[in-house]
Design an enzyme around this catalytic site. Structure first.
Site, mmCIF file in Angstrom:
data_model
loop_
_atom_site.group_PDB
_atom_site.id
_atom_site.type_symbol
_atom_site.label_atom_id
_atom_site.label_comp_id
_atom_site.label_asym_id
_atom_site.label_seq_id
_atom_site.Cartn_x
_atom_site.Cartn_y
_atom_site.Cartn_z
ATOM 1 N N CYS A 202 15.819 -1.431 28.030
ATOM 2 C CA CYS A 202 14.524 -0.773 27.850
ATOM 3 C C CYS A 202 14.570 0.447 26.938
ATOM 4 O O CYS A 202 13.523 0.989 26.577
ATOM 5 C CB CYS A 202 13.952 -0.365 29.206
ATOM 6 S SG CYS A 202 13.924 -1.705 30.404
ATOM 7 N N LYS B 152 2.557 3.104 30.233
ATOM 8 C CA LYS B 152 2.821 1.726 30.663
ATOM 9 C C LYS B 152 1.757 1.239 31.636
ATOM 10 O O LYS B 152 1.583 0.035 31.832
ATOM 11 C CB LYS B 152 4.208 1.620 31.307
ATOM 12 C CG LYS B 152 5.372 1.699 30.344
ATOM 13 C CD LYS B 152 6.699 1.470 31.072
ATOM 14 C CE LYS B 152 7.887 1.500 30.114
ATOM 15 N NZ LYS B 152 8.174 2.857 29.598
ATOM 16 N N GLU C 188 12.908 10.012 37.579
ATOM 17 C CA GLU C 188 12.479 10.653 36.331
ATOM 18 C C GLU C 188 11.829 12.007 36.605
ATOM 19 O O GLU C 188 12.082 12.984 35.879
ATOM 20 C CB GLU C 188 11.518 9.747 35.572
ATOM 21 C CG GLU C 188 11.069 10.336 34.249
ATOM 22 C CD GLU C 188 10.309 9.353 33.372
ATOM 23 O OE1 GLU C 188 10.127 9.652 32.173
ATOM 24 O OE2 GLU C 188 9.905 8.287 33.885
ATOM 25 N N PHE D 90 18.316 -0.092 32.259
ATOM 26 C CA PHE D 90 19.406 -0.691 33.012
ATOM 27 C C PHE D 90 20.709 -0.514 32.222
ATOM 28 O O PHE D 90 20.704 -0.539 30.992
ATOM 29 C CB PHE D 90 19.154 -2.177 33.235
ATOM 30 C CG PHE D 90 18.189 -2.481 34.357
ATOM 31 C CD1 PHE D 90 17.730 -1.487 35.200
ATOM 32 C CD2 PHE D 90 17.745 -3.779 34.566
ATOM 33 C CE1 PHE D 90 16.846 -1.776 36.234
ATOM 34 C CE2 PHE D 90 16.872 -4.081 35.591
ATOM 35 C CZ PHE D 90 16.422 -3.080 36.430
ATOM 36 N N HIS E 179 8.910 7.518 31.015
ATOM 37 C CA HIS E 179 9.346 6.118 31.077
ATOM 38 C C HIS E 179 8.509 5.386 32.117
ATOM 39 O O HIS E 179 8.091 4.258 31.891
ATOM 40 C CB HIS E 179 10.834 6.051 31.417
ATOM 41 C CG HIS E 179 11.397 4.671 31.414
ATOM 42 N ND1 HIS E 179 11.389 3.873 30.283
ATOM 43 C CD2 HIS E 179 11.978 3.935 32.397
ATOM 44 C CE1 HIS E 179 11.948 2.707 30.575
ATOM 45 N NE2 HIS E 179 12.304 2.718 31.846
ATOM 46 N N HIS F 291 5.119 -2.876 30.402
ATOM 47 C CA HIS F 291 6.494 -2.614 30.005
ATOM 48 C C HIS F 291 6.897 -3.657 28.966
ATOM 49 O O HIS F 291 7.083 -4.824 29.288
ATOM 50 C CB HIS F 291 7.417 -2.684 31.220
ATOM 51 C CG HIS F 291 8.772 -2.089 30.982
ATOM 52 N ND1 HIS F 291 9.291 -1.891 29.715
ATOM 53 C CD2 HIS F 291 9.729 -1.653 31.841
ATOM 54 C CE1 HIS F 291 10.492 -1.353 29.818
ATOM 55 N NE2 HIS F 291 10.785 -1.196 31.095
#
Length: 413
Positions: free
Chosen positions: A164, A335, A314, A401, A303, A340
């Site tokens: 991502c 998002k 976050e 990830f 994010h 996403h």
């Protein structure tokens, strides 16, 4: 001496097939592009809330002579790159920039779609051989290669694939090439098309996709809310033209914003669990690179994927970096409206952040009604909140990830 980096062009694929200005206006209003997506022709059909660019027709926009050798992720990326290039005031047929201009592109999945189609042809239809262009259509660097070839950019053709964070890493590395004098112009961004059967089923297997139906799909993505239930997949692409500041001034370019800092690191803790200390370190690295104190940052494009563990991590990172100032720091996750987009997310969010600086306004987190106590401590922007802001600087976070973190710092001009 480090060179300043100007952003002189932006382009993106709008899921509702509108102009970039209309896309940004909808984002500012918190209007969702998420719809109910149902796969067709699959053994076990899947239906999920998603962002699908149904009106995108690569053949019409690029010509069949180009698209015959391009997967959908490359088609979207090339269209976005063309739009950014022309938005920067360049001609797509002008090859005079070749030695000093390059490409830096991000994608998490590359041409996964073409490989899945190949497997279907063999296993379901009994085909013994696949089309000879399958490899060059599916390779992760296909999009950057097409952009370089079509625009005649000979400085570099680089591809970054860090889940991502792919697009943000690609943008950051492009920034470094210009800053360090290795290029004058870079076309950068990202593209991904994850709405294929195998990818959807894989993400569903992780139990991180937000459920929904025809009626409630537009509100399926609820970052930072107590009722958040997971992320929403989407497809798309976005591109930016980065340029040496003096080069841009000399040619009389319109400068939208300055890309002033980039921070990247690895959590090295867990493959999928976010680590707030690693994220905070990446934010601090970006601010240090930009040479600006945290107090100058007025907005964070988070994010914010609407996952149970990701959102609080976050916010904890932001509280750690910004301290007491965090309570006044405007934060939102777009998002909630565009989903996403995997490796393309950082590019779309970078474009949005640039437009926020240019227009002195910040977007809300759509569908955020009841802030989770674990996400408190910042000034969440919700629909209806005052969002006019005289921004000096803003940051865009991408956390992936594998623990790959990438943070971009933008300044107004």
């Amino acid at each position: 001496m480090k060179r300043r980096v100007a952003i002189t062009g932006v382009g993106l694929i709008d899921p509702l097939n509108e102009s970039i200005n209309n896309f940004f206006a909808r984002t500012i209003r918190g209007e969702s592009s998420i719809r109910y997506f149902a796969s067709k022709g699959d053994p076990v059909p899947v239906s999920i809330p998603a962002v699908y660019c149904a009106d995108f027709k690569g053949d019409d926009l690029l010509g069949k002579h180009r698209t015959i050798s391009m997967d959908r992720f490359s088609q979207m990326g090339l269209v976005a790159a063309f739009d950014a290039w022309t938005n920067a005031g360049f001609n797509v047929h002008d090859r005079s920039h070749k030695p000093n201009a390059g490409v830096s592109w991000g994608t998490a999945l590359g041409g996964t779609r073409i490989y899945e189609q190949g497997l279907r042809e063999m296993w379901i239809n009994g085909r013994e051989r696949l089309p000879p262009l399958s490899v060059v259509m599916g390779m992760n660097n296909a999009c950057s290669s097409h952009i370089a070839i079509q625009l005649g950019l000979g400085n570099s053709s680089l591809t970054y694939s860090v889940a991502c964070s792919s697009a943000s890493a690609a943008i950051g590395e492009a920034y470094k090439r210009i800053r360090n004098g290795e290029a004058n112009i870079m076309v950068t961004g990202g593209s991904d098309t994850p709405l294929i059967y195998g990818v959807i089923r894989a993400w569903d297997g992780m139990r991180v996709l937000s459920p929904g139906n025809e009626e409630n799909s537009p509100s399926a993505c609820r970052p930072f809310d107590k009722s958040r239930s997971g992320l929403v997949l989407g497809e798309g692409a976005a591109a930016l033209v980065l340029e040496d500041w003096d080069h841009a001034i000399l040619r009389g370019a319109r400068i939208l914003a300055e890309l002033a800092g980039y921070g990247a690191n690895c959590d090295h803790v867990n493959l999928v669990k976010p680590d707030s200390s690693g994220q905070a370190a990446a934010i601090s690295l970006a601010l240090e690179d930009a040479g600006i104190p945290p107090k100058d940052v007025g907005y964070v494009n988070a994010h914010g994927t609407a996952t149970i563990e990701g959102d609080p991590s976050e916010i904890e990172a932001l509280r750690s970096v910004f301290g007491r100032q965090a309570k006044e720091l405007a934060v939102s996750s777009t998002k909630s409206t565009h989903g996403h987009l995997m490796g393309a997310s950082g590019a779309v969010e970078a474009v949005i952040t640039v437009l926020c600086l240019k227009n002195s306004i910040v977007p809300p987190t759509a569908n955020l009604k009841d802030i989770d106590t674990s996400c408190e401590g910042v000034r969440h922007i919700r629909i209806g909140d005052s969002n006019k802001s005289d921004l000096k600087a803003a940051i865009s976070n991408s956390f992936a990830f594998g623990g790959s973190n990438a943070v971009l710092v933008f300044k107004s001009t």
